[in-house]
Write a protein that holds these residues in place. Structure first.
Motif, short mmCIF file in Angstrom:
data_model
loop_
_atom_site.label_atom_id
_atom_site.label_comp_id
_atom_site.label_asym_id
_atom_site.label_seq_id
_atom_site.Cartn_x
_atom_site.Cartn_y
_atom_site.Cartn_z
N GLU A 175 67.76 -2.29 2.17
CA GLU A 175 67.06 -1.12 1.61
C GLU A 175 66.35 -1.49 0.31
OE1 GLU A 175 67.98 3.53 1.85
OE2 GLU A 175 69.46 2.39 0.71
N ASP A 176 66.95 -2.37 -0.48
CA ASP A 176 66.27 -2.87 -1.68
C ASP A 176 64.95 -3.52 -1.29
OD1 ASP A 176 68.35 -2.10 -3.35
OD2 ASP A 176 69.33 -4.05 -3.30
N LEU A 177 65.01 -4.37 -0.29
CA LEU A 177 63.82 -5.10 0.17
C LEU A 177 62.80 -4.13 0.76
CD1 LEU A 177 62.36 -7.76 0.60
CD2 LEU A 177 63.63 -8.03 2.75
N LEU A 178 63.28 -3.12 1.47
CA LEU A 178 62.40 -2.13 2.08
C LEU A 178 61.49 -1.49 1.03
CD1 LEU A 178 61.47 -0.07 4.28
CD2 LEU A 178 63.48 1.30 3.65
N TYR A 179 62.08 -1.03 -0.07
CA TYR A 179 61.27 -0.34 -1.08
C TYR A 179 60.36 -1.30 -1.84
CZ TYR A 179 63.48 4.12 -0.22
OH TYR A 179 63.87 5.29 0.36
N GLU A 180 60.77 -2.54 -1.98
CA GLU A 180 59.87 -3.52 -2.59
C GLU A 180 58.63 -3.72 -1.71
OE1 GLU A 180 59.65 -8.04 -4.43
OE2 GLU A 180 61.58 -7.23 -3.78
N ILE A 181 58.84 -3.79 -0.42
CA ILE A 181 57.72 -3.96 0.51
C ILE A 181 56.78 -2.76 0.45
CG2 ILE A 181 57.10 -4.14 2.95
CD1 ILE A 181 59.78 -5.68 3.32
N LEU A 182 57.36 -1.57 0.42
CA LEU A 182 56.52 -0.35 0.38
C LEU A 182 55.62 -0.36 -0.85
CD1 LEU A 182 58.94 2.51 1.54
CD2 LEU A 182 57.44 1.04 2.89
N LEU A 183 56.17 -0.76 -1.99
CA LEU A 183 55.36 -0.84 -3.21
C LEU A 183 54.24 -1.86 -3.07
CD1 LEU A 183 58.02 -0.73 -6.08
CD2 LEU A 183 56.17 0.90 -5.73
N LYS A 184 54.57 -3.02 -2.49
CA LYS A 184 53.60 -4.11 -2.42
C LYS A 184 52.49 -3.85 -1.39
CE LYS A 184 55.89 -5.97 -5.66
NZ LYS A 184 56.82 -7.08 -5.60
N VAL A 185 52.75 -3.00 -0.39
CA VAL A 185 51.71 -2.69 0.59
C VAL A 185 51.04 -1.34 0.30
CG1 VAL A 185 52.80 -4.08 2.37
CG2 VAL A 185 53.30 -1.63 2.28
N GLY A 186 51.50 -0.65 -0.75
CA GLY A 186 50.81 0.57 -1.19
C GLY A 186 51.30 1.85 -0.58
N ILE A 187 52.60 1.96 -0.30
CA ILE A 187 53.19 3.17 0.26
C ILE A 187 53.99 3.90 -0.82
CG2 ILE A 187 54.69 4.12 2.05
CD1 ILE A 187 52.24 2.79 3.19
N SER A 188 53.85 5.21 -0.89
CA SER A 188 54.58 6.01 -1.87
C SER A 188 56.08 5.88 -1.67
CB SER A 188 54.17 7.48 -1.74
OG SER A 188 55.08 8.32 -2.40
N LEU A 189 56.83 5.89 -2.78
CA LEU A 189 58.29 5.75 -2.73
C LEU A 189 58.98 6.98 -2.14
CD1 LEU A 189 58.87 4.08 -6.21
CD2 LEU A 189 59.12 2.99 -3.98
N THR A 190 58.26 8.08 -2.00
CA THR A 190 58.87 9.29 -1.43
C THR A 190 58.37 9.55 -0.01
OG1 THR A 190 57.16 10.66 -2.48
CG2 THR A 190 59.23 10.37 -3.67
N THR A 191 57.69 8.58 0.59
CA THR A 191 57.25 8.72 1.98
C THR A 191 58.47 8.84 2.90
OG1 THR A 191 55.29 7.38 1.51
CG2 THR A 191 55.93 7.62 3.82
N PRO A 192 58.44 9.76 3.88
CA PRO A 192 59.59 9.92 4.79
C PRO A 192 59.92 8.63 5.54
CG PRO A 192 58.05 11.75 5.03
CD PRO A 192 57.38 10.73 4.15
N ILE A 193 61.22 8.33 5.61
CA ILE A 193 61.69 7.13 6.29
C ILE A 193 62.77 7.51 7.29
CG2 ILE A 193 62.82 4.88 6.01
CD1 ILE A 193 61.71 4.80 3.16
N GLU A 194 62.57 7.10 8.53
CA GLU A 194 63.57 7.33 9.58
C GLU A 194 64.18 5.99 9.98
OE1 GLU A 194 63.87 8.88 14.24
OE2 GLU A 194 61.92 8.57 13.28
N GLU A 195 65.49 5.96 10.11
CA GLU A 195 66.17 4.75 10.55
C GLU A 195 66.45 4.84 12.05
OE1 GLU A 195 69.56 3.63 8.29
OE2 GLU A 195 68.57 3.90 6.34
N VAL A 196 65.89 3.92 12.81
CA VAL A 196 66.10 3.87 14.26
C VAL A 196 66.99 2.69 14.57
CG1 VAL A 196 64.99 3.67 16.51
CG2 VAL A 196 63.83 4.91 14.65
N GLU A 197 68.11 2.92 15.23
CA GLU A 197 69.07 1.84 15.51
C GLU A 197 69.00 1.43 16.97
OE1 GLU A 197 73.85 0.90 15.00
OE2 GLU A 197 72.87 2.41 13.73
N LEU A 198 68.95 0.11 17.20
CA LEU A 198 68.94 -0.44 18.55
C LEU A 198 69.78 -1.71 18.55
CD1 LEU A 198 67.70 -0.44 21.48
CD2 LEU A 198 65.96 -2.00 20.55
N ASN A 199 70.84 -1.70 19.34
CA ASN A 199 71.71 -2.88 19.45
C ASN A 199 72.18 -3.38 18.08
OD1 ASN A 199 71.35 -2.81 22.28
ND2 ASN A 199 69.53 -4.12 22.14
N ASN A 200 72.63 -2.44 17.26
CA ASN A 200 73.15 -2.74 15.92
C ASN A 200 72.09 -3.31 14.96
OD1 ASN A 200 75.82 -1.92 16.51
ND2 ASN A 200 76.17 -3.88 17.56
#
Length: 597
Positions: free
Chosen positions: A502-527
Motif C-alpha cells: 500500500e505504501d508503494l501503491l500511493y507512491e506510484i499514484l503520485l508519480k503518475v499523477g493520480i489524486s491521493l483520494t481517488t477511489p481504490i478497489e481491492e480485487v483478490e484472485l488466488n491470494n
C-alpha cells in the motif's frame, strides 16, 4: 514496458516544453538557444547591466531547489486518519517544499484557493533551513530535534526567511487553477520582502489587493504607535480570469449561508455565536444560561426574552442567535481592503482552547477570517479544492467544513504541516501533543464533530486521510557501496524492508499523477491483490509470482469508455516468459500503457 522513474514532475523540462510550443525554432536537441530567443523578442529583452531587480544571497540556489525533483514519497497513515474510506480531505505531515513537489503531477492546476500563515520572522518563530543536496534526509534530522528560532542576531536574518519562502511560493503557483487565488498573512516585519517576491513569482499585474486585518483590539502601551493589524496579500494566478468573476466576489459575503429549516416566520437566518469576542475584557456579563456558562453579548433578561421568542437557540453545548437575512440586507456593502470584523487573535486563541479543552497553540488565525476568504472565492464552487501548506492548528480545515455545512458543499481541503516539536514546558506538550501535527489533526476531529452535533448534517465530510513524508519505498543502486555484490542481490526485490504494498501503491499514484483520494478497489484472485484505481483508470498488481491468470483478471476490469494504465512490480512475474506473454496479451486487448516499478 516503461519503467516509472520515481521522480516528481521535472519543472525545468516543463518550462522548456512551454517555450517550445511558443517558439519551436529556439529549441535544438532539447536545449534553448537564447540568442535566437533574443532575436525573436527584439527590443523586449532587457540586457542592461543596471536594472531594477530584487535579489539576496541564495536566490539562485532557491530557484534551483524549486526546480529540483523530489525522490520522496507520502506514506499512508490510516491509524491517525478519520473516515479513511470515504473522505476526500488530506492532512500531510512533512516539509512543505518536498510535499508541494510531490503534489505537482496529481494536483497541477487544480487548487481554487491557497491560504498560508507562514512564519513572520519576528525573531522567535521557527524558520526551516533547506538542504540542496538531500532535503529528505535534512527533514528527518530537523524533526528529531527541537526547532530553533531565527533570531535577529543572525547575520542572514532576512535572507534565511526569503530562502524559505521563495521556492515554496514558486512551486505553489503551479497548483492554482487559472482563476485561483492565494492569500498570505504577514506582519510589518517581512511584508515588503514578501510583496517583492510575490510580484516576481505571480507577476505585479496579478496583485488583487493588500488587505489590512485588525488582528487585536487591545492597545500595546510599550510602542510609539500600537500596531493592531496584520497584512494579507491577495494574488491571482491570472488576474483577468478572476476579474471575470467580479460580479460574484465583489460584494460582502454576509448574504450567503441563510436558511429556514424550522419555518421561522421572520424568514431565512443563520446561526451566530452570542459569546462576543473579548467578552471578559469588554465587561460583558458572565452567567449560566440553559446550562452554558460564559461571557455573553446580552444581559440575562434579554437572553431569556430572545430565547422565548425563538431567536436564541441551543445547539449541543453552544448558545447561538438567529441572524436574519432581512437584517443582513440593511448592512450589505462592497468588500473593502479593511477587515476589522473577522475576529481577533486573542478571540481565536480562546475559541481554540474551548475546542481543545486546554491551551495548545499560540496565536491561531480566527476561523471567521478564513471563512470570509472562502465566501469570497469559493461560494459558487461547491467542489473547490483549498490548500494550506503552513497549516498550524488547522484553522483552514475548520473553515472549509463550516462553509460546507451551510450549503451542503463538497469542498475539499489539503493541510500540510511540518511536525515541529512542541516545547516541553508548554500546555500542549503536557496535554500529550508532542508536535504541531498532533494538535492540527485533533482540532479537525473535534471541530468536525462539533459541527455535526450542532447542525445534524451527517453527510458532511469531516474526515481526512493522513500521509507522512518519507524517502522513496524503492531501493536505489549505489555503485559506490562497499558491498556491491550484496547491494545488487538486494535489488532483486527493489522494495525497501518495512514498506508495504500500500505504501508503494500511493507512491506510484503520485508519480503518475493520480489524486491521493481517488477511489481504490481491492480485487483478490488466488491470494493476489489487484488495485483498481479510479474505476479502471489504473490497474496495479504489486505481487510476486504473477501469472497469466492475474493478467486476464486485470483485462476484465478494463473500462470500455476510456484507456487504462497497467502497472506491475518489475520483479513480480513468475518468469521472463510470463512477463513477455503478459505484455502481448494486454496489447491484444487494447491496453498499451504498461509500466513497471
Amino acid at each position: 514496458m516503461e519503467k516509472i522513474d520515481g521522480k516528481t514532475l521535472d519543472l525545468t523540462k516543463e518550462n522548456i516544453n512551454t517555450l517550445k510550443k511558443l517558439f519551436p525554432e529556439i529549441v535544438t536537441e532539447g536545449k534553448v538557444d537564447f540568442d535566437k530567443l533574443k532575436l525573436i523578442l527584439g527590443e523586449e529583452i532587457n540586457d542592461r547591466k543596471e536594472k531594477y531587480e530584487f535579489t539576496w544571497h541564495g536566490k539562485a540556489q532557491s530557484l534551483k531547489l524549486a526546480q529540483k525533483p523530489s525522490t520522496g514519497t507520502l506514506r499512508p497513515d490510516k491509524e491517525s486518519s478519520k473516515k479513511w474510506d470515504s473522505t476526500e480531505n488530506l492532512y500531510i505531515e512533512g516539509d512543505n517544499l518536498e510535499v508541494l513537489k510531490l503534489m505537482q503531477k496529481s494536483y497541477f492546476g487544480k487548487v481554487k484557493m491557497i491560504y498560508i500563515d507562514p512564519p513572520y520572522n519576528t525573531g522567535q518563530d521557527f524558520v526551516y533551513h533547506d538542504d540542496f543536496r538531500d532535503n529528505i534526509k535534512n527533514y528527518k534530522e530537523i524533526t528529531k530535534q527541537a526547532s530553533k528560532a531565527n533570531t535577529e542576531t543572525n547575520g542572514r536574518y532576512h535572507t534565511d526567511w526569503l530562502n524559505l519562502m521563495y521556492p515554496r511560493l514558486k512551486i505553489a503557483r503551479n497548483l492554482l487553477k487559472d482563476d485561483g487565488v492565494i492569500f498570505i498573512s504577514i506582519d510589518d516585519n517581512e511584508v515588503a520582502n514578501l510583496r517583492k517576491i510575490c510580484d516576481e513569482i505571480f507577476g505585479e499585474d496579478n496583485l488583487i489587493v493588500q488587505i489590512c486585518h485588525k488582528a487585536r483590539g487591545s492597545v500595546s502601551n510599550d510602542k510609539v504607535i500600537s500596531p493592531n493589524h496584520n497584512h494579507i496579500l491577495l494574488y491571482a494566478k491570472n488576474f483577468m480570469e478572476v476579474f471575470k468573476l467580479r460580479k460574484q466576489i465583489g460584494l460582502d459575503p454576509e448574504l450567503e449561508g441563510f436558511s429556514n429549516d424550522d419555518n421561522d416566520q421572520r424568514g431565512p437566518y443563520k446561526l451566530v455565536p452570542v459569546d462576543g469576542p473579548g467578552g471578559e475584557r469588554k465587561g460583558n456579563p458572565y452567567y449560566e444560561f440553559l446550562g452554558v456558562r460564559g461571557y455573553f453579548r446580552y444581559s440575562k433578561d434579554t437572553m431569556e426574552k430572545m430565547h422565548k421568542d425563538g431567536i436564541v437557540v441551543k445547539r449541543g453545548n453552544s448558545l447561538l442567535r438567529k441572524y436574519y437575512l432581512e437584517d443582513a440586507k440593511k448592512s450589505r456593502k462592497t468588500v473593502t481592503s479593511w477587515w476589522d470584523n473577522v475576529g481577533y487573535t486573542s478571540t481565536a486563541t480562546t475559541r481554540l482552547k474551548k475546542i481543545m479543552e486546554t491551551g495548545v497553540f499560540d496565536s491561531p488565525k480566527p476561523v471567521d477570517l478564513i471563512y470570509r476568504m472562502l465566501k469570497l472565492f469559493v461560494t459558487f464552487d461547491k467542489d473547490a479544492l483549498v490548500l494550506d501548506f503552513f497549516s498550524g492548528s488547522a484553522t483552514t480545515a475548520q473553515a472549509v467544513m463550516q462553509i460546507n455545512q451551510e450549503d451542503n458543499g463538497r469542498r475539499k481541503f489539503i493541510m500540510v504541516q511540518l511536525p515541529e516539536s512542541t516545547d516541553e514546558k508548554s500546555e500542549a506538550y503536557k496535554a500529550g501533543y508532542l508536535n504541531i501535527c498532533e494538535i492540527g489533526k485533533e482540532r479537525i476531529r473535534r471541530a468536525g464533530e462539533k459541527i455535526i452535533e450542532e447542525i445534524g448534517n451527517t453527510d458532511l465530510d469531516i474526515g481526512f486521510k493522513v500521509f507522512k513524508l518519507e524517502s522513496s519505498n524503492l531501493k536505489t543502486w549505489d555503485p559506490n557501496t562497499e558491498n556491491l555484490e550484496q547491494d545488487l542481490f538486494d535489488l532483486q526485490d527493489n522494495i525497501k524492508d518495512g514498506r508495504s504494498k500500500e505504501d508503494l501503491l500511493y507512491e506510484i499514484l503520485l508519480k503518475v499523477g493520480i489524486s491521493l483520494t481517488t477511489p481504490i478497489e481491492e480485487v483478490e484472485l488466488n491470494n493476489k491483490v489487484i488495485y483498481n484505481v479510479g474505476f479502471g483508470g489504473v490497474l496495479l498488481c504489486l505481487e510476486d509470482e504473477i501469472n497469466l491468470d492475474t493478467v486476464q483478471e486485470m483485462i476484465k476490469l478494463k473500462p470500455e469508455d476510456f484507456d487504462t494504465k497497467v502497472i506491475f512490480k518489475e520483479t513480480g512475474f513468475l518468469n521472463d516468459s510470463v512477463k513477455t506473454n503478459a505484455i502481448q496479451t494486454l496489447k491484444k486487448n487494447g491496453i498499451t500503457d504498461v509500466r513497471s516499478v
